[in-house]
Design an enzyme around this catalytic site. Structure first.
Site: not given
Ligand code: RIB
Ligand code: NA
Length: 345
Positions: A12, A42, A179, A263, A294-295, A331, A333
């Site tokens: 995305n 992804g 996604e 968490l 998370g990624d 940071r 982004g």
């Protein structure tokens, strides 16, 4: 020899506004800043695997497509391949370039022709807390290989040869999120099972899933909202360590080998086949923007899975992933906020 990780998922462009508070119904709010940057769970996870597996290049030797590839290859511990789909627009070009610059193999990315558009995420970041709200418009991601075309292309998992000795090798790990269409994920999961490829599944954003998805799954990484929804419990159950144990135990009983529940500010709960379990507290962070954290976590954890040579230690992997995610929340982004390997050491 470098290990192979394939990420099948979304790409995305993130349209990000930072605001003093989230807008109320009917309210028009003036943003303090706006930016357009590479994202998609992804693609972020692919960039995370890539950046976290090699030291930051000096600015003069920042890898660019077709430049310095040899040097970058020598220093990387994993070969990262992205499989996904883009629209024939400038956002798609930006995403392809961003992946190449970080050394991600883009041979599995399809640029659709016609009316398709590259996926877009509208992100509103609340400045005081760094928390985001996201509206996702999947566009081309939704038209990635339908399960039929995925299955009719058995090389989706295999990828192009990394080098002569590596011709058409299966990945050591397949990473997927939600996604892209669930049917595509299910088809890839079946293909991975048939070929004995380990899977790390990050079911984000969460949706109700067939129970069979958990059978023999090597790694499940979820945040607390996703965990609660998938386990059909109230999210408050995860307020205590006992509650986390119960929920993680539920996933283990469904057939997952390694369960990780992130968490947020409280840390990360992990459980390995019901034997090793515990809570790793969060590292104190000066939160600027949680997007991509998370990624980043998934990317660092995945590297431990493939670098471990059979000696994978879940607690160690979680600690390292925690440290990487902490840097990403400090940071702005998504992909841009992911640290390089040497920033972590
Ligand atoms: O996980 C963060 C990502 O979620 C963003 O980059 C955005 O594209 C959304 O998909
Ligand atoms: Na971030």
């Amino acid at each position: 020899m470098a290990r192979n990780i394939t990420i099948l998922g979304s790409l995305n462009i993130d349209l990000v506004t930072r605001v003093p508070h989230h807008p109320l119904p009917g309210e028009t709010l003036t943003a303090s800043s706006f930016s357009i940057s590479p994202g998609g769970k992804g693609a972020n996870q692919a960039v995370a695997c890539a950046k976290l597996s090699r030291p930051r290049p000096s600015s003069s030797s920042l890898p660019s497509p077709g430049n310095n590839e040899e040097k970058t290859k020598a220093e990387e511990t994993a070969h990262i391949r992205m499989v996904g789909s883009l629209g024939p627009d400038s956002y798609g070009t930006t995403l392809l370039q961003n992946l190449s610059v970080h050394g991600v193999d883009t041979s599995g990315i399809r640029v659709l022709s016609g009316e398709y558009k590259t996926g877009i995420a509208f992100i509103i970041v609340d400045e005081p807390t760094g928390e985001n709200r996201i509206i996702l418009s999947p566009e081309a991601n939704w038209f990635y290989s339908s399960p039929t075309s995925l299955l009719s292309s058995p090389d989706t998992l295999r990828g192009s040869p990394v080098d002569d000795s590596d011709s058409g090798k299966l990945p050591d790990l397949l990473i997927m999120q939600l996604e892209i269409p669930l049917a595509t994920v299910l088809a890839a999961l079946r293909a991975a099972r048939n070929d004995g490829v380990k899977v790390l599944f990050n079911p984000a954003p969460a949706q109700h899933l067939p129970l069979d998805i958990y059978r023999g799954l090597e790694h499940l990484v979820v945040n607390e909202t996703e965990a609660a929804m998938l386990a059909s419990v109230d999210v408050s159950v995860l307020d205590t360590e006992e509650g986390c144990e119960k929920v993680a135990g539920e996933f283990v009983s469904r057939g997952v080998k390694n369960v990780v529940i992130t968490l947020g500010g409280r840390g990360v709960y992990y459980m390995n086949d019901g034997k090793k379990k515990g809570l790793v507290p969060a590292e104190k962070a000066a939160v600027v923007d949680t997007t991509g954290a998370g990624d980043t976590f998934v990317g660092r954890y995945a590297l431990d899975v493939v670098e471990g040579d059979g000696g994978f230690e879940i607690e160690k992997a979680v600690r390292k992933a925690n440290r990487a995610a902490k840097m990403a929340v400090e940071r702005r982004g998504a992909a841009d906020s992911i640290p390089w390997r040497d920033e972590l050491e």
